[in-house]
Design a protein around this motif. Structure first.
Motif, mmCIF file in Angstrom:
data_model
loop_
_atom_site.group_PDB
_atom_site.id
_atom_site.type_symbol
_atom_site.label_atom_id
_atom_site.label_comp_id
_atom_site.label_asym_id
_atom_site.label_seq_id
_atom_site.Cartn_x
_atom_site.Cartn_y
_atom_site.Cartn_z
ATOM 1 N N PRO A 191 52.048 78.977 -74.881
ATOM 2 C CA PRO A 191 50.875 78.471 -75.019
ATOM 3 C C PRO A 191 49.905 79.341 -75.838
ATOM 4 O O PRO A 191 49.282 78.691 -76.505
ATOM 5 C CB PRO A 191 50.731 78.229 -73.642
ATOM 6 C CG PRO A 191 51.373 79.032 -72.661
ATOM 7 C CD PRO A 191 52.888 79.311 -73.479
ATOM 8 N N ARG B 148 53.558 90.974 -64.948
ATOM 9 C CA ARG B 148 53.276 89.615 -65.805
ATOM 10 C C ARG B 148 53.572 88.375 -65.138
ATOM 11 O O ARG B 148 53.161 87.251 -65.739
ATOM 12 C CB ARG B 148 54.761 89.893 -66.810
ATOM 13 C CG ARG B 148 54.833 91.220 -67.856
ATOM 14 C CD ARG B 148 55.871 91.435 -68.556
ATOM 15 N NE ARG B 148 55.788 92.433 -69.360
ATOM 16 C CZ ARG B 148 56.151 93.748 -68.943
ATOM 17 N NH1 ARG B 148 56.558 93.923 -67.546
ATOM 18 N NH2 ARG B 148 56.290 94.572 -69.589
ATOM 19 N N MET C 103 46.890 88.455 -66.592
ATOM 20 C CA MET C 103 46.557 88.399 -67.555
ATOM 21 C C MET C 103 45.381 89.467 -67.923
ATOM 22 O O MET C 103 44.255 89.216 -67.290
ATOM 23 C CB MET C 103 46.163 87.264 -68.255
ATOM 24 C CG MET C 103 47.274 86.154 -68.205
ATOM 25 S SD MET C 103 46.715 84.556 -69.016
ATOM 26 C CE MET C 103 46.905 83.380 -67.950
ATOM 27 N N ASN D 189 49.313 75.298 -68.748
ATOM 28 C CA ASN D 189 48.614 74.001 -68.963
ATOM 29 C C ASN D 189 49.619 73.035 -69.743
ATOM 30 O O ASN D 189 50.174 73.327 -70.758
ATOM 31 C CB ASN D 189 47.490 74.446 -70.138
ATOM 32 C CG ASN D 189 46.643 73.270 -70.929
ATOM 33 O OD1 ASN D 189 47.048 72.324 -70.683
ATOM 34 N ND2 ASN D 189 45.542 73.584 -71.511
ATOM 35 N N PHE E 117 57.910 79.756 -78.737
ATOM 36 C CA PHE E 117 56.182 79.852 -78.847
ATOM 37 C C PHE E 117 55.583 79.463 -77.441
ATOM 38 O O PHE E 117 55.739 78.374 -77.293
ATOM 39 C CB PHE E 117 55.778 78.978 -80.176
ATOM 40 C CG PHE E 117 56.425 79.510 -81.252
ATOM 41 C CD1 PHE E 117 55.974 80.711 -81.775
ATOM 42 C CD2 PHE E 117 57.352 79.139 -81.995
ATOM 43 C CE1 PHE E 117 56.487 81.392 -83.131
ATOM 44 C CE2 PHE E 117 58.096 79.605 -82.983
ATOM 45 C CZ PHE E 117 57.688 80.731 -83.704
ATOM 46 N N ALA F 230 49.722 90.083 -71.516
ATOM 47 C CA ALA F 230 50.214 88.926 -70.654
ATOM 48 C C ALA F 230 51.722 88.892 -70.765
ATOM 49 O O ALA F 230 52.295 89.488 -71.734
ATOM 50 C CB ALA F 230 49.522 87.483 -70.869
ATOM 51 N N SER F 231 52.330 88.112 -70.062
ATOM 52 C CA SER F 231 53.639 87.885 -70.102
ATOM 53 C C SER F 231 53.978 87.342 -71.532
ATOM 54 O O SER F 231 53.586 86.657 -72.123
ATOM 55 C CB SER F 231 54.098 86.657 -69.204
ATOM 56 O OG SER F 231 55.544 86.285 -69.355
ATOM 57 N N LYS G 168 50.525 79.144 -79.559
ATOM 58 C CA LYS G 168 49.955 77.759 -80.021
ATOM 59 C C LYS G 168 48.610 77.897 -80.035
ATOM 60 O O LYS G 168 47.935 77.310 -81.236
ATOM 61 C CB LYS G 168 50.457 76.775 -79.078
ATOM 62 C CG LYS G 168 52.047 76.424 -79.075
ATOM 63 C CD LYS G 168 52.328 75.725 -78.113
ATOM 64 C CE LYS G 168 54.166 75.344 -77.755
ATOM 65 N NZ LYS G 168 54.468 74.516 -76.848
ATOM 66 N N ALA H 103 45.655 78.741 -71.531
ATOM 67 C CA ALA H 103 46.996 78.703 -71.331
ATOM 68 C C ALA H 103 47.233 78.226 -69.859
ATOM 69 O O ALA H 103 48.305 77.674 -69.671
ATOM 70 C CB ALA H 103 47.331 79.965 -71.140
ATOM 71 N N VAL H 104 46.348 78.310 -68.796
ATOM 72 C CA VAL H 104 46.570 77.792 -67.635
ATOM 73 C C VAL H 104 45.802 76.532 -67.236
ATOM 74 O O VAL H 104 46.099 76.025 -66.205
ATOM 75 C CB VAL H 104 46.217 78.709 -66.606
ATOM 76 C CG1 VAL H 104 47.473 80.024 -66.850
ATOM 77 C CG2 VAL H 104 44.928 79.451 -66.556
ATOM 78 N N THR I 141 50.785 78.432 -63.024
ATOM 79 C CA THR I 141 51.228 77.161 -63.596
ATOM 80 C C THR I 141 50.529 77.024 -65.125
ATOM 81 O O THR I 141 49.533 77.671 -65.363
ATOM 82 C CB THR I 141 50.507 75.924 -62.812
ATOM 83 O OG1 THR I 141 50.736 75.851 -61.480
ATOM 84 C CG2 THR I 141 50.781 74.575 -63.475
ATOM 85 N N GLU J 238 56.236 85.469 -72.086
ATOM 86 C CA GLU J 238 56.457 83.855 -72.027
ATOM 87 C C GLU J 238 55.168 83.245 -72.494
ATOM 88 O O GLU J 238 55.556 82.124 -73.011
ATOM 89 C CB GLU J 238 56.922 83.557 -70.594
ATOM 90 C CG GLU J 238 57.825 84.478 -69.719
ATOM 91 C CD GLU J 238 59.015 83.536 -69.739
ATOM 92 O OE1 GLU J 238 59.191 82.473 -69.949
ATOM 93 O OE2 GLU J 238 60.254 84.439 -69.359
ATOM 94 N N LEU J 239 54.212 83.740 -72.332
ATOM 95 C CA LEU J 239 52.987 83.113 -72.863
ATOM 96 C C LEU J 239 52.868 83.386 -74.277
ATOM 97 O O LEU J 239 52.048 82.619 -75.044
ATOM 98 C CB LEU J 239 51.808 83.866 -72.217
ATOM 99 C CG LEU J 239 51.192 82.924 -70.797
ATOM 100 C CD1 LEU J 239 52.225 82.750 -69.855
ATOM 101 C CD2 LEU J 239 49.608 83.233 -70.612
#
Lengths: 429, 429
Positions: free
Chosen positions: A286, A248, A252, B7, A284, A273-274, A289, A122-123, B5, A276-277
């Motif tokens: 990261p 958040r 994570m 990905n 959707f 986690a948030s 996905k 994700a990051v 940030t 938003e993730l």
């Protein structure tokens, strides 16, 4: 031999330690060098795996759930898992840690390793970097390596094996000045694998603040948190980070059902986690996905429902607590058993939850050689310290072994000293 | 909002289509625009998912296996899955395809998507490229995108939707001359998702030779191969590639249990490839490393043993064959139902196994809009062609929809024409 080219990042990734240890274990007692050892059963202290079975109540509940709607359970579930389990885990976090956590913050994954993999993904992408305290959890480092992400070591030392926020701050500053890969996250494991070190709440708070300040993610793997007891042998609160209104933005959290519920084969873990993730209002994130590609949905919705029950049912809550207490006793026993071996050069550096991190007497002999020989000669299977550290920087790690004390019962564990005694004065190479 | 940030590769990865279609489906009948439609049940033709339940015999066997050793089944298994299932799949390949396949060639994975993910990861990393015929299977493209690997389109067209080896040869040559990312593999899906196209054995052989010549891998996803029947409605041999003595040098084969065994929620698939990719004589190949990080072991060893039985038990072999025959009849029915709609501008371009690829009448209206409106207005849920094609290149895809004809029974499918009739002359936007 494949005629196609292989991914160089995976080629450069270390071999999985646990199957390797399994191969070493298979050499005993065939290669045992002492007649006394040959008479003893294998003492496998390598993999971090529960030595006990799941509770009868959970097994019965899983059977019941599987029988309830076997056909429905065969279908696809949601990408983030069964709503019952997402809700139960959020409630558990609120109860255990305090603070705020909701179903929308929870993604159930096919095991905690997959949760870590999607948290990293994700990051970070190829060329980025993530900081891991050393000794590190090998699957974290392997996952990063397989993705071409640099694992930047943050060394820790005996006796505490606690990482230092000041050292992280220095590391981040030093890398800003040159053109080093961008650091995207700090990943911590507490209680730690391999050292067993338990990071104090204040230390975790310091790291969380620093990560927030530096705009990097704090990935906190708490696979062993159910084994965290206070002095009265009651469940201890691991930290207060979930009480921060804005947790958040930085945190994570990784959860595992494999150890505390003794069901590693069912593959159940979670990433908290948030939203938003994950997926917020039709968008959707990261993690959604990545999980859609890697798991579609976590396996076995019947297990998920049974575990949702087990998280809250008093009889199963007390079962888990009892297992944590038994493990605490075994840790005490382990210290007692090892103390007389200090004169042979053995030393327990650190221990907590599942693991002990132990110095061995053969200075100058790499820990892989020591681990392989211990398995073959006296049937004691452990993991070499080198597996938890960057290649090359083996000075300290070469001298250490990770011992998983959760795997075996007290009686078998009591055979450890006599086995190690057999190797007194033996030259290993 | 995360302070760290994200990905960028995952941010650029498309949203998972199936959950999106689920959200569209939820708007029916609330947003239905025709009173007649409001009376009808939802007709979900979006996800490729079995419309029938697993066989009674398999459900019973899974219960039995789960009851046999529930505690043992809760433990970790091997990284490549249960030996029984690896052996059963190798035997099945020998029997169905001819040629040579052994347990050592088989890795059982937590679903076929994970098999594809590790196959891609075995050969490609960020900056590399993999060729996918378009329309492509969205999770293949999403997985590549999430890893920063370029998905290079190899366009196919109505009516055959077969990719052309000559076009691939040209594509490879054109990219050699410039400094384009290195192509590491060609990934084919047959029977195809979304078009249903069935690639003839000779075509697959041509692609295999070309891949070998070019030193790239041929990743062959045959998730739907159990639905492949000959004219006498007997199982057809998909291809003869396993008969090549050196198939392992080029071929990676993906197998799924989700559709043929109707157990998608159990997450079982497989990657069949060179043992060099898995684990040969104590060495760990790239697939072993990737799977150790992502799954440790596939879930539910009891399901694996039950499925190993189901692969060979005559009563279950005939159950699968009957399901394939029923699906073939439904495909015929679908063609019949759609024929009268040709005057409204509907046209079935291609169909096979699970899927039909259909042209819709609203030229100029993007397929996402058409799909969303079909769900909301008349309760017909399908996936837009755009989800299977590169962004931007939507000319052809915008005009098409993927229809999964496996999900619903004949009676419900018969309600399709009247629903589409309701939209005659309606302007969609």
């Amino acid at each position: 031999m494949p005629a196609y080219t292989l991914n160089a990042d995976l080629a450069a990734t270390a071999a999985p330690p646990v199957p390797l240890a399994r191969a070493w274990a298979a050499t005993f007692p065939g290669k045992a060098t002492h007649a006394e050892a040959r008479e003893l059963p294998l003492l496998n202290l390598a993999q971090g795996v529960p030595g006990h079975l799941p509770s009868e109540a959970l097994l019965a509940r899983m059977q019941q759930e599987a029988g309830r709607e076997p056909a429905a359970a065969a279908g696809y579930g949601g990408v983030f898992g069964a709503p019952e389990l997402r809700k139960a885990l959020a409630a558990d976090v609120r109860q255990r840690y305090g603070g705020d956590c909701a179903e929308d913050d929870v993604a159930i994954t096919a095991g905690a390793n997959l949760a870590a993999a999607v948290a990293f993904q994700a990051v970070a992408r190829r060329g980025d970097a993530v900081v891991l305290p050393t000794p590190w959890y090998f699957n974290h480092e392997m996952t990063l390596s397989s993705l071409g992400v640099h694992a930047v070591p943050l060394p820790t030392e005996a006796p505490s094996y606690l990482p230092s926020p000041a050292a992280l701050r220095k590391l981040l500053a030093s890398r800003r000045s040159d053109s080093a890969p961008a650091i995207r996250a700090l990943a911590l494991v507490t209680p730690n694998n391999p050292t067993g070190a338990i990071y104090p709440p204040e230390l975790l708070r310091e790291f969380a603040s620093l990560c927030r300040e530096e705009s990097i993610a704090l990935i906190l793997d708490e696979t062993y948190r159910d084994f965290l007891l206070d002095d009265a042998k009651e469940p201890a609160r691991p930290h207060g980070l979930f009480e921060d209104a804005d947790w958040r933005d930085t945190l994570m959290h990784i959860h595992s059902y494999s150890k505390a519920y003794a069901i590693p084969g069912h593959r159940l873990g979670a990433l908290i986690a948030s939203p938003e993730l994950l997926a917020a209002e039709g968008e959707f994130g990261p993690v959604a996905k990545a999980l859609d590609n890697l798991q579609i949905c976590p396996p076995r919705t019947d297990t998920q429902r049974a575990v949702a029950w087990a998280m809250q049912a008093p009889e199963h809550v007390s079962w888990r607590l009892n297992k944590a207490r038994e493990l605490a006793e075994r840790r005490t026993l382990f210290y007692e058993l090892m103390r007389p071996l200090e004169e042979l050069g053995w030393r327990v550096e650190s221990a907590g939850a599942y693991y002990a991190y132990v110095a061995h007497p053969w200075s100058g002999t790499p820990s892989e050689v020591v681990a392989e020989q211990l398995a073959a000669r006296v049937g004691v299977v452990v993991l070499p310290g080198a597996f938890f550290s960057p290649r090359g920087s083996t000075e300290d790690a070469a001298q250490r072994l990770r011992v998983s004390i959760a795997n075996v019962d007290e009686e078998l564990l009591r055979t450890l000293p006599q086995r190690l005694q057999l190797l007194k004065g033996v030259h290993l190479q």
